[in-house]
Design a protein around this motif. Structure first.
Motif, PDB file in Angstrom:
ATOM      1  N   TYR A  34      32.153  43.621  44.661  1.00 47.82           N
ATOM      2  CA  TYR A  34      32.686  43.278  45.980  1.00 47.82           C
ATOM      3  C   TYR A  34      33.360  44.469  46.648  1.00 47.82           C
ATOM      4  O   TYR A  34      33.379  44.570  47.885  1.00 47.82           O
ATOM      5  CB  TYR A  34      33.644  42.079  45.888  1.00 47.82           C
ATOM      6  CG  TYR A  34      35.106  42.416  45.769  1.00 47.82           C
ATOM      7  CD1 TYR A  34      35.901  42.557  46.901  1.00 47.82           C
ATOM      8  CD2 TYR A  34      35.709  42.587  44.531  1.00 47.82           C
ATOM      9  CE1 TYR A  34      37.249  42.854  46.796  1.00 47.82           C
ATOM     10  CE2 TYR A  34      37.043  42.884  44.416  1.00 47.82           C
ATOM     11  CZ  TYR A  34      37.810  43.022  45.554  1.00 47.82           C
ATOM     12  OH  TYR A  34      39.147  43.329  45.440  1.00 47.82           O
ATOM     13  N   VAL A  35      33.909  45.390  45.847  1.00 47.96           N
ATOM     14  CA  VAL A  35      34.513  46.600  46.422  1.00 47.96           C
ATOM     15  C   VAL A  35      33.431  47.430  47.091  1.00 47.96           C
ATOM     16  O   VAL A  35      33.577  47.881  48.235  1.00 47.96           O
ATOM     17  CB  VAL A  35      35.236  47.417  45.333  1.00 47.96           C
ATOM     18  CG1 VAL A  35      35.763  48.736  45.932  1.00 47.96           C
ATOM     19  CG2 VAL A  35      36.401  46.620  44.746  1.00 47.96           C
ATOM     20  N   GLN A  36      32.312  47.635  46.399  1.00 52.23           N
ATOM     21  CA  GLN A  36      31.219  48.417  46.957  1.00 52.23           C
ATOM     22  C   GLN A  36      30.597  47.727  48.168  1.00 52.23           C
ATOM     23  O   GLN A  36      30.272  48.371  49.168  1.00 52.23           O
ATOM     24  CB  GLN A  36      30.155  48.675  45.877  1.00 52.23           C
ATOM     25  CG  GLN A  36      30.680  49.369  44.631  1.00 52.23           C
ATOM     26  CD  GLN A  36      31.445  50.637  44.967  1.00 52.23           C
ATOM     27  OE1 GLN A  36      30.962  51.480  45.707  1.00 52.23           O
ATOM     28  NE2 GLN A  36      32.649  50.772  44.430  1.00 52.23           N
ATOM     29  N   ARG A  37      30.435  46.397  48.067  1.00 48.57           N
ATOM     30  CA  ARG A  37      29.867  45.662  49.203  1.00 48.57           C
ATOM     31  C   ARG A  37      30.767  45.766  50.427  1.00 48.57           C
ATOM     32  O   ARG A  37      30.282  45.903  51.553  1.00 48.57           O
ATOM     33  CB  ARG A  37      29.681  44.175  48.837  1.00 48.57           C
ATOM     34  CG  ARG A  37      28.598  43.892  47.816  1.00 48.57           C
ATOM     35  CD  ARG A  37      28.178  42.418  47.867  1.00 48.57           C
ATOM     36  NE  ARG A  37      29.303  41.499  47.869  1.00 48.57           N
ATOM     37  CZ  ARG A  37      29.861  40.994  46.771  1.00 48.57           C
ATOM     38  NH1 ARG A  37      29.408  41.329  45.577  1.00 48.57           N
ATOM     39  NH2 ARG A  37      30.873  40.154  46.863  1.00 48.57           N
ATOM     40  N   SER A  38      32.080  45.692  50.200  1.00 48.05           N
ATOM     41  CA  SER A  38      33.027  45.742  51.315  1.00 48.05           C
ATOM     42  C   SER A  38      33.021  47.119  51.990  1.00 48.05           C
ATOM     43  O   SER A  38      33.055  47.214  53.222  1.00 48.05           O
ATOM     44  CB  SER A  38      34.438  45.399  50.815  1.00 48.05           C
ATOM     45  OG  SER A  38      34.488  44.076  50.308  1.00 48.05           O
ATOM     46  N   ILE A  39      32.968  48.171  51.184  1.00 49.35           N
ATOM     47  CA  ILE A  39      32.893  49.521  51.763  1.00 49.35           C
ATOM     48  C   ILE A  39      31.627  49.650  52.601  1.00 49.35           C
ATOM     49  O   ILE A  39      31.659  50.135  53.745  1.00 49.35           O
ATOM     50  CB  ILE A  39      32.940  50.592  50.658  1.00 49.35           C
ATOM     51  CG1 ILE A  39      34.303  50.588  49.955  1.00 49.35           C
ATOM     52  CG2 ILE A  39      32.656  51.975  51.250  1.00 49.35           C
ATOM     53  CD1 ILE A  39      34.391  51.524  48.767  1.00 49.35           C
ATOM     54  N   ARG A  40      30.509  49.193  52.055  1.00 54.41           N
ATOM     55  CA  ARG A  40      29.242  49.277  52.782  1.00 54.41           C
ATOM     56  C   ARG A  40      29.297  48.467  54.077  1.00 54.41           C
ATOM     57  O   ARG A  40      28.803  48.911  55.126  1.00 54.41           O
ATOM     58  CB  ARG A  40      28.107  48.781  51.891  1.00 54.41           C
ATOM     59  CG  ARG A  40      26.720  48.982  52.493  1.00 54.41           C
ATOM     60  CD  ARG A  40      25.609  48.562  51.529  1.00 54.41           C
ATOM     61  NE  ARG A  40      25.625  49.397  50.327  1.00 54.41           N
ATOM     62  CZ  ARG A  40      26.028  48.978  49.131  1.00 54.41           C
ATOM     63  NH1 ARG A  40      26.466  47.725  48.978  1.00 54.41           N
ATOM     64  NH2 ARG A  40      26.005  49.774  48.089  1.00 54.41           N
ATOM     65  N   ALA A  60      31.348  60.079  43.391  1.00 54.73           N
ATOM     66  CA  ALA A  60      31.670  59.074  44.392  1.00 54.73           C
ATOM     67  C   ALA A  60      30.413  58.639  45.125  1.00 54.73           C
ATOM     68  O   ALA A  60      29.490  59.445  45.307  1.00 54.73           O
ATOM     69  CB  ALA A  60      32.689  59.636  45.375  1.00 54.73           C
ATOM     70  N   PRO A  61      30.316  57.382  45.526  1.00 53.94           N
ATOM     71  CA  PRO A  61      29.145  56.918  46.275  1.00 53.94           C
ATOM     72  C   PRO A  61      28.936  57.740  47.546  1.00 53.94           C
ATOM     73  O   PRO A  61      29.909  58.129  48.204  1.00 53.94           O
ATOM     74  CB  PRO A  61      29.499  55.458  46.606  1.00 53.94           C
ATOM     75  CG  PRO A  61      30.522  55.070  45.595  1.00 53.94           C
ATOM     76  CD  PRO A  61      31.290  56.312  45.303  1.00 53.94           C
ATOM     77  N   MET A  62      27.683  57.989  47.892  1.00 55.91           N
ATOM     78  CA  MET A  62      27.386  58.802  49.069  1.00 55.91           C
ATOM     79  C   MET A  62      27.954  58.186  50.337  1.00 55.91           C
ATOM     80  O   MET A  62      28.352  58.901  51.260  1.00 55.91           O
ATOM     81  CB  MET A  62      25.861  58.965  49.204  1.00 55.91           C
ATOM     82  CG  MET A  62      25.239  59.874  48.160  1.00 55.91           C
ATOM     83  SD  MET A  62      23.464  60.113  48.448  1.00 55.91           S
ATOM     84  CE  MET A  62      23.486  60.884  50.067  1.00 55.91           C
ATOM     85  N   MET A  63      28.020  56.855  50.377  1.00 53.17           N
ATOM     86  CA  MET A  63      28.504  56.209  51.591  1.00 53.17           C
ATOM     87  C   MET A  63      29.983  56.479  51.862  1.00 53.17           C
ATOM     88  O   MET A  63      30.480  56.217  52.945  1.00 53.17           O
ATOM     89  CB  MET A  63      28.267  54.694  51.507  1.00 53.17           C
ATOM     90  CG  MET A  63      29.029  53.990  50.402  1.00 53.17           C
ATOM     91  SD  MET A  63      28.650  52.224  50.369  1.00 53.17           S
ATOM     92  CE  MET A  63      29.473  51.722  48.849  1.00 53.17           C
ATOM     93  N   THR A  64      30.721  57.014  50.860  1.00 53.24           N
ATOM     94  CA  THR A  64      32.146  57.302  51.071  1.00 53.24           C
ATOM     95  C   THR A  64      32.381  58.712  51.586  1.00 53.24           C
ATOM     96  O   THR A  64      33.519  59.074  51.893  1.00 53.24           O
ATOM     97  CB  THR A  64      32.943  57.107  49.758  1.00 53.24           C
ATOM     98  OG1 THR A  64      32.501  58.075  48.788  1.00 53.24           O
ATOM     99  CG2 THR A  64      32.759  55.715  49.202  1.00 53.24           C
ATOM    100  N   GLU A  65      31.336  59.507  51.673  1.00 53.51           N
ATOM    101  CA  GLU A  65      31.499  60.875  52.164  1.00 53.51           C
ATOM    102  C   GLU A  65      31.966  60.855  53.620  1.00 53.51           C
ATOM    103  O   GLU A  65      31.435  60.133  54.452  1.00 53.51           O
ATOM    104  CB  GLU A  65      30.181  61.646  52.050  1.00 53.51           C
ATOM    105  CG  GLU A  65      29.783  61.933  50.615  1.00 53.51           C
ATOM    106  CD  GLU A  65      28.506  62.749  50.535  1.00 53.51           C
ATOM    107  OE1 GLU A  65      27.999  63.154  51.602  1.00 53.51           O
ATOM    108  OE2 GLU A  65      28.014  62.980  49.410  1.00 53.51           O
ATOM    109  N   GLY A  66      32.981  61.686  53.899  1.00 52.79           N
ATOM    110  CA  GLY A  66      33.508  61.779  55.253  1.00 52.79           C
ATOM    111  C   GLY A  66      34.551  60.741  55.608  1.00 52.79           C
ATOM    112  O   GLY A  66      35.126  60.777  56.703  1.00 52.79           O
TER     113      GLY A  66
END
Length: 407
Positions: free
Chosen positions: A345-351, A371-377
């Motif tokens: 759910y943490v990953q889904r929420s970030i996405r 770190a997941p690529m989607m967290t870059e920036g």
């Protein structure tokens, strides 16, 4: 004469008599009641006499006026005995009507006690304390919460600063939730209105605070020790009794609707309840270690915040609450760690927040393999385990920049 008692603010304990038909409260010198605090607007709110009591009206203040945790507007709110009035995040007042204005929670006369001469108690079991606490109920009201100004202080992160209160009535003691996000539960049903307590009723806040109403504390403590107390059946609101197994079946059958007549089994969130709350996502195993302390710190400093700690992991109710938080919350505060990288759910929420371009603040706890690529920036604060308070202050500053503590 009615009065206001300052529970929290520049003059704790101050009694303010109310003797006018219309009284202005604010920071400016022209007000009838002057409170010197930055959270208070120059002219913050107005009290209007209605028969023997007062209505309170907000005057478009910057930080808001709240009664029992609910924000009010210019339309007004009629104050009742022991209403909790908050001006912004740093001023807390208690309204004392005419018959009790000269005292603070006077003792209950045994002659007026609905149960006769038998004293009643509340037994409280907190996760952070090794032993249960026993309190004799001998006052007209007892406030409970995390703030030190409460009569009973509950130092657990899931507890709000002013969470609930016990009120003496002619039928015995009643419990009332003060419009909290995590809620108050009686016999595992969320409290939606004031409720008279019966002997051995269990009152719960999240997973860390349980309390029992009793007239036999010795027997109750023994039941806690041998584990029999929590195995007893629970009552529905219409006094029909269900066994624990039957109640569990009902929960399973009603997960889609969350409610059936007379019984509440949902997450307790109404539509738009989280529209002004930060959504805190984390690995559940890190709650006691760090996250719970962060939750309490932010709430104590005026940040409206929601976390799913009081819900059972990965149930339908849990999933519905997470979905509502994703949709309504204006900002996601996510703890990024080795553990949370494996929490779906943490990953889904970030996405979810990334794809909808909603604000995200990441807190990196420890080193990460990748770190997941989607967290870059994304905005990120590294957690300083040697000085957690410094990190808490950094997070608070970032959230305040986002203007989340003024709503």
């Amino acid at each position: 004469m009615p009065s206001l008692k300052m529970l929290r603010g520049p003059e704790p304990g101050r009694h303010i008599p109310l003797d006018g038909d219309v009284l202005l409260i604010g920071r400016g010198r022209k007000n009838d009641i002057i409170i010197q605090d930055n959270e208070v607007s120059r002219t913050h709110c107005r009290l209007v006499r209605v028969l023997e009591d007062y209505e309170i009206h907000d005057l478009s203040s910057t930080n808001g006026t709240f009664v029992n945790g609910k924000e009010i507007n210019q339309g007004g709110w009629l104050l009742h005995a022991h209403s909790i009035v908050e001006l912004g995040d740093s001023i807390t007042l208690e309204y004392l009507p005419t018959d009790i204005a000269t005292g603070t929670n006077p003792p209950v006369s045994s002659a007026s006690n609905a149960a006769g001469d038998i004293p009643h108690y509340i037994i409280i079991k907190q996760a952070s304390l090794p032993q249960p606490e026993i309190y004799l109920l001998d006052r007209t009201t007892l406030s409970m919460g995390r703030d030190v100004n409460n009569e009973i202080v509950l130092q657990e992160p899931e507890v709000s600063r002013h969470h609930m209160r016990l009120i003496y009535t002619e039928n015995g003691y009643a419990v009332e939730d003060l419009n909290t996000v995590n809620g108050t539960w009686v016999n595992d049903r969320r409290l939606t209105k004031q409720r008279i307590l019966s002997i051995n009723d269990m009152v719960r806040v999240g997973t860390q605070v349980k309390m029992w109403y009793t007239n036999n504390p010795d027997e109750l403590i023994e039941g806690l020790r041998d584990g029999t107390l929590e195995k007893k059946s629970i009552e529905s609101d219409d006094d029909e009794t269900f066994s624990v197994i039957e109640a569990a079946k009902l929960r399973k059958l009603t997960t889609d609707e969350h409610t059936i007549p007379g019984i509440f089994f949902g997450h307790g969130l109404a539509p738009n309840d989280l529209a002004k709350s930060v959504f805190l996502a984390y690995a559940p195993a890190e709650w006691k270690l760090i996250v719970g302390k962060l939750f309490a710190y932010l709430e104590d400093n005026g940040i409206k915040i929601w976390a799913p700690q009081h819900l059972q992991l990965e149930t339908q109710v849990w999933n519905d609450a997470i979905a509502q938080a994703q949709q309504e919350s204006p900002l996601l505060l996510a703890i990024l760690s080795k553990r949370s990288l494996h929490v779906s759910y943490v990953q889904r929420s970030i996405r979810y927040f990334v794809t909808r371009e909603k604000p995200i603040l990441l807190i990196q706890l420890g080193s990460l393999p990748q770190a997941p690529m989607m967290t870059e920036g994304l905005s990120r604060i590294r957690f300083n385990t040697q000085d957690p308070l410094h990190t808490f202050r950094q997070i608070l500053l970032e959230l305040r920049k986002a203007n989340l503590d003024n709503d």
